[in-house]
Design a protein around this motif. Sequence first.
Motif, PDB file in Angstrom:
ATOM      1  N   PRO A  35      16.073  -3.534  -6.388  1.00 20.59           N
ATOM      2  CA  PRO A  35      16.357  -3.333  -5.134  1.00 20.59           C
ATOM      3  C   PRO A  35      18.058  -4.234  -5.230  1.00 20.59           C
ATOM      4  CG  PRO A  35      15.094  -5.615  -5.305  1.00 20.59           C
ATOM      5  CD  PRO A  35      14.689  -5.055  -7.077  1.00 20.59           C
ATOM      6  N   SER A  36      18.381  -2.971  -4.523  1.00 20.96           N
ATOM      7  CA  SER A  36      19.623  -3.497  -4.057  1.00 20.96           C
ATOM      8  C   SER A  36      19.516  -4.979  -3.235  1.00 20.96           C
ATOM      9  CB  SER A  36      20.230  -2.315  -3.286  1.00 20.96           C
ATOM     10  OG  SER A  36      20.074  -2.271  -1.825  1.00 20.96           O
ATOM     11  N   ALA A  37      21.057  -5.256  -2.493  1.00 24.33           N
ATOM     12  CA  ALA A  37      21.065  -6.523  -2.465  1.00 24.33           C
ATOM     13  C   ALA A  37      20.899  -6.294  -0.820  1.00 24.33           C
ATOM     14  CB  ALA A  37      22.398  -7.370  -1.804  1.00 24.33           C
ATOM     15  N   TYR A  38      21.205  -5.516  -0.479  1.00 23.17           N
ATOM     16  CA  TYR A  38      20.570  -4.996   1.204  1.00 23.17           C
ATOM     17  C   TYR A  38      19.332  -4.793   1.145  1.00 23.17           C
ATOM     18  CZ  TYR A  38      19.667  -3.098   5.845  1.00 23.17           C
ATOM     19  OH  TYR A  38      19.808  -2.523   6.898  1.00 23.17           O
ATOM     20  N   ASP A  39      18.155  -4.532   0.258  1.00 19.89           N
ATOM     21  CA  ASP A  39      17.508  -4.102   0.585  1.00 19.89           C
ATOM     22  C   ASP A  39      16.485  -5.749   0.732  1.00 19.89           C
ATOM     23  OD1 ASP A  39      15.771  -1.962   1.364  1.00 19.89           O
ATOM     24  OD2 ASP A  39      16.694  -1.250  -1.039  1.00 19.89           O
ATOM     25  N   SER A  70       1.042  -0.541  -0.275  1.00 23.11           N
ATOM     26  CA  SER A  70      -0.273  -0.282   0.447  1.00 23.11           C
ATOM     27  C   SER A  70       0.961   1.465  -0.010  1.00 23.11           C
ATOM     28  CB  SER A  70      -1.046   0.113   1.327  1.00 23.11           C
ATOM     29  OG  SER A  70      -1.422   0.737   1.578  1.00 23.11           O
ATOM     30  N   GLY A  71       0.039   2.524  -0.402  1.00 21.99           N
ATOM     31  CA  GLY A  71       0.837   3.949  -0.477  1.00 21.99           C
ATOM     32  C   GLY A  71       2.319   3.734  -1.691  1.00 21.99           C
ATOM     33  N   GLY A  72       3.565   4.640  -1.508  1.00 21.68           N
ATOM     34  CA  GLY A  72       3.932   4.422  -2.894  1.00 21.68           C
ATOM     35  C   GLY A  72       4.905   3.002  -2.541  1.00 21.68           C
ATOM     36  N   ASP A  73       5.487   2.695  -3.909  1.00 19.28           N
ATOM     37  CA  ASP A  73       6.233   1.518  -4.164  1.00 19.28           C
ATOM     38  C   ASP A  73       7.509   1.694  -3.641  1.00 19.28           C
ATOM     39  OD1 ASP A  73       5.968   3.101  -6.590  1.00 19.28           O
ATOM     40  OD2 ASP A  73       7.147   1.401  -6.884  1.00 19.28           O
ATOM     41  N   SER A  74       8.247   0.606  -3.379  1.00 18.47           N
ATOM     42  CA  SER A  74       9.879   0.710  -3.087  1.00 18.47           C
ATOM     43  C   SER A  74      10.622  -0.614  -3.555  1.00 18.47           C
ATOM     44  CB  SER A  74       9.641   0.993  -1.668  1.00 18.47           C
ATOM     45  OG  SER A  74       8.931  -0.575  -0.302  1.00 18.47           O
ATOM     46  N   PRO A  75      11.711  -0.092  -4.082  1.00 18.97           N
ATOM     47  CA  PRO A  75      12.670  -1.856  -4.083  1.00 18.97           C
ATOM     48  C   PRO A  75      12.379  -2.473  -2.956  1.00 18.97           C
ATOM     49  CG  PRO A  75      12.738   0.138  -4.930  1.00 18.97           C
ATOM     50  CD  PRO A  75      12.156   0.651  -3.674  1.00 18.97           C
ATOM     51  N   GLY A  76      12.270  -3.700  -2.926  1.00 18.76           N
ATOM     52  CA  GLY A  76      12.593  -4.477  -2.512  1.00 18.76           C
ATOM     53  C   GLY A  76      10.980  -5.010  -1.832  1.00 18.76           C
ATOM     54  N   MET A  77       9.672  -4.462  -2.019  1.00 20.68           N
ATOM     55  CA  MET A  77       8.615  -5.200  -1.678  1.00 20.68           C
ATOM     56  C   MET A  77       8.191  -6.421  -2.473  1.00 20.68           C
ATOM     57  SD  MET A  77       5.827  -1.376  -2.048  1.00 20.68           S
ATOM     58  CE  MET A  77       5.445  -0.849  -1.174  1.00 20.68           C
ATOM     59  N   ASN A  78       8.753  -6.308  -3.454  1.00 21.01           N
ATOM     60  CA  ASN A  78       8.799  -8.083  -3.889  1.00 21.01           C
ATOM     61  C   ASN A  78       9.098  -9.094  -3.306  1.00 21.01           C
ATOM     62  OD1 ASN A  78       6.669  -7.339  -6.168  1.00 21.01           O
ATOM     63  ND2 ASN A  78       7.945  -6.679  -7.918  1.00 21.01           N
ATOM     64  N   GLY A 115      11.806   2.594  15.403  1.00 25.16           N
ATOM     65  CA  GLY A 115      11.720   1.706  15.454  1.00 25.16           C
ATOM     66  C   GLY A 115      12.560   0.595  15.240  1.00 25.16           C
ATOM     67  N   THR A 116      12.857   1.094  13.335  1.00 25.87           N
ATOM     68  CA  THR A 116      14.068   0.042  12.722  1.00 25.87           C
ATOM     69  C   THR A 116      15.124   1.204  12.084  1.00 25.87           C
ATOM     70  OG1 THR A 116      13.468  -1.103  10.800  1.00 25.87           O
ATOM     71  CG2 THR A 116      12.046   0.175  11.364  1.00 25.87           C
ATOM     72  N   ASP A 117      16.321   0.741  11.672  1.00 23.11           N
ATOM     73  CA  ASP A 117      17.112   1.348  11.432  1.00 23.11           C
ATOM     74  C   ASP A 117      16.501   1.367   9.705  1.00 23.11           C
ATOM     75  OD1 ASP A 117      18.464   0.873  13.818  1.00 23.11           O
ATOM     76  OD2 ASP A 117      19.527  -0.131  13.435  1.00 23.11           O
ATOM     77  N   ALA A 118      16.318   1.130   9.191  1.00 22.02           N
ATOM     78  CA  ALA A 118      16.066   1.594   7.612  1.00 22.02           C
ATOM     79  C   ALA A 118      14.437  -0.027   7.807  1.00 22.02           C
ATOM     80  CB  ALA A 118      16.918  -0.081   7.080  1.00 22.02           C
ATOM     81  N   THR A 119      14.583   1.237   6.314  1.00 20.85           N
ATOM     82  CA  THR A 119      12.883   0.261   5.672  1.00 20.85           C
ATOM     83  C   THR A 119      13.873  -0.223   4.134  1.00 20.85           C
ATOM     84  OG1 THR A 119      12.547   2.421   4.734  1.00 20.85           O
ATOM     85  CG2 THR A 119      11.606   2.269   7.071  1.00 20.85           C
ATOM     86  N   ILE A 120      12.644  -1.133   3.543  1.00 17.66           N
ATOM     87  CA  ILE A 120      12.588  -1.918   3.000  1.00 17.66           C
ATOM     88  C   ILE A 120      12.472  -1.234   1.524  1.00 17.66           C
ATOM     89  CG2 ILE A 120      11.466  -3.369   1.280  1.00 17.66           C
ATOM     90  CD1 ILE A 120      10.373  -4.660   4.404  1.00 17.66           C
ATOM     91  N   GLY A 121      13.469  -0.492   1.186  1.00 14.17           N
ATOM     92  CA  GLY A 121      13.307   0.329  -0.595  1.00 14.17           C
ATOM     93  C   GLY A 121      14.292   1.656  -0.345  1.00 14.17           C
ATOM     94  N   TYR A 122      14.755   1.848   1.410  1.00 19.45           N
ATOM     95  CA  TYR A 122      15.298   3.351   1.429  1.00 19.45           C
ATOM     96  C   TYR A 122      16.889   2.613   0.483  1.00 19.45           C
ATOM     97  CZ  TYR A 122      18.843   6.290   4.011  1.00 19.45           C
ATOM     98  OH  TYR A 122      19.472   7.461   4.176  1.00 19.45           O
ATOM     99  N   ASP A 123      17.706   1.626   0.731  1.00 17.62           N
ATOM    100  CA  ASP A 123      19.101   2.033   0.783  1.00 17.62           C
ATOM    101  C   ASP A 123      18.604   1.576  -1.019  1.00 17.62           C
ATOM    102  OD1 ASP A 123      21.848   0.815   1.144  1.00 17.62           O
ATOM    103  OD2 ASP A 123      20.863  -0.455   0.127  1.00 17.62           O
ATOM    104  N   SER A 124      18.094   0.777  -1.675  1.00 20.51           N
ATOM    105  CA  SER A 124      18.022   1.289  -3.285  1.00 20.51           C
ATOM    106  C   SER A 124      18.039   2.183  -4.269  1.00 20.51           C
ATOM    107  CB  SER A 124      17.207  -0.387  -3.806  1.00 20.51           C
ATOM    108  OG  SER A 124      16.458  -0.568  -3.445  1.00 20.51           O
TER     109      SER A 124
END
Length: 329
Positions: free
Chosen positions: A266-270, A13-21, A137-146
């Motif tokens: 998505p990056s490897a990290y994501d 939901s909302g904006g898509d981000s790399p790593g959602m898949n 509460g999270t250092d990273a979110t899915i898609g941020y690194d990409s």
Amino acid sequence: MEKHIKTIGILTSGGDSPGMNAAIRAVTRTARFNNINVIGIQRGYQGLIDKEFLKFTSSSVSNTIQRGGTILKTARCKDFMTPKGRKIAHENMVEAGIDALIVIGGNGSLTGAQQFAREFDIPIIGLPGTIDNDLYGTDATIGYDSALNTIVECVDKIRDTANSHDRIFFIEVMGRDAGFLAQNSAIASGAEAAIIPESATDVDQLADFIERGKRKSKNSAIVLVSEAQKDGVGGAFYYAERVKKEYPQFDARVTILGHLQRGGTPSAYDRILASRMGYAAIEALLEGQRNIMIGIKNDEIVYVPISRAVKMNKPINQELITVLNVLSM
Ligand code: ATP
């Protein structure tokens, strides 16, 4: 495990981000591993209201880990903001036999999830899927690194032309309320400054940047700027206009990176983050957890109450601001 969970629904939901898949894949495969049925809900909350349901098997998510966007599609759904819309969504869930929901999205999507869980007795597990990295509460979110990597690649190209012409380039990136993308892409691309919402009330960030630039006798510069606030203040055009009026000796240009920040593989990290979080979402359900967001802290998976994840402000580490100021000499 909550005994009655035989079938889960999953949506983005909302904006898509790399790593959602990668997250959808991890949730689906972990659920199937545990003999839980999976229903893919298309177009976020809109699909829950319109009954856009697909039966998901392990092979539904084959060959998706490397793909950007979301195979489930996403949407912004006004109807879900109303009690009537959420009631229809709940009725559809019950009819389809969905016992729990996995919601992958940003602040708005998880706020909606929290509201839904409050009104109806449904276990919901949230996964932080947003390029903005603005969930507490999270250092990273899915898609941020990409997205960060995409921005840095673009800024490197713009710098070539900025240097050749003695210009100040204001490059606008996403993050209306959070400066993580602007601040960290400024550091990673060797930019001269970042103008971020978190510092908006501390100093006049433009005057401060020009002053520092003068001391360093710099003629060309790259400044990363977060998007404008809803009242129109901020954003790259706002600062370029101010330069024209207040510092006419400088030639200011604007680049808005816009939607290209969201796209791409998505990056490897994501991919790894999304895989770990998707796995953890099902583990959490099996443990009887509900209404939490899966986060990562110091490389450990953590459970964050959704209410905290969406309400609390995630601060920018002050060290990042100092590092950029010192290194942009
Ligand atoms: P991004 O970080 O990429 O912007 P997001 O999840 O924050 O993603 P939003 O557009 O804010 O994106 O929210 C997505 C959807 O979540 C909204 O279209 C709406 O359906 C639902 N939503 C947001 N806020 C609420 C709320 N207060 N009550 C119910 N549903 C909500």
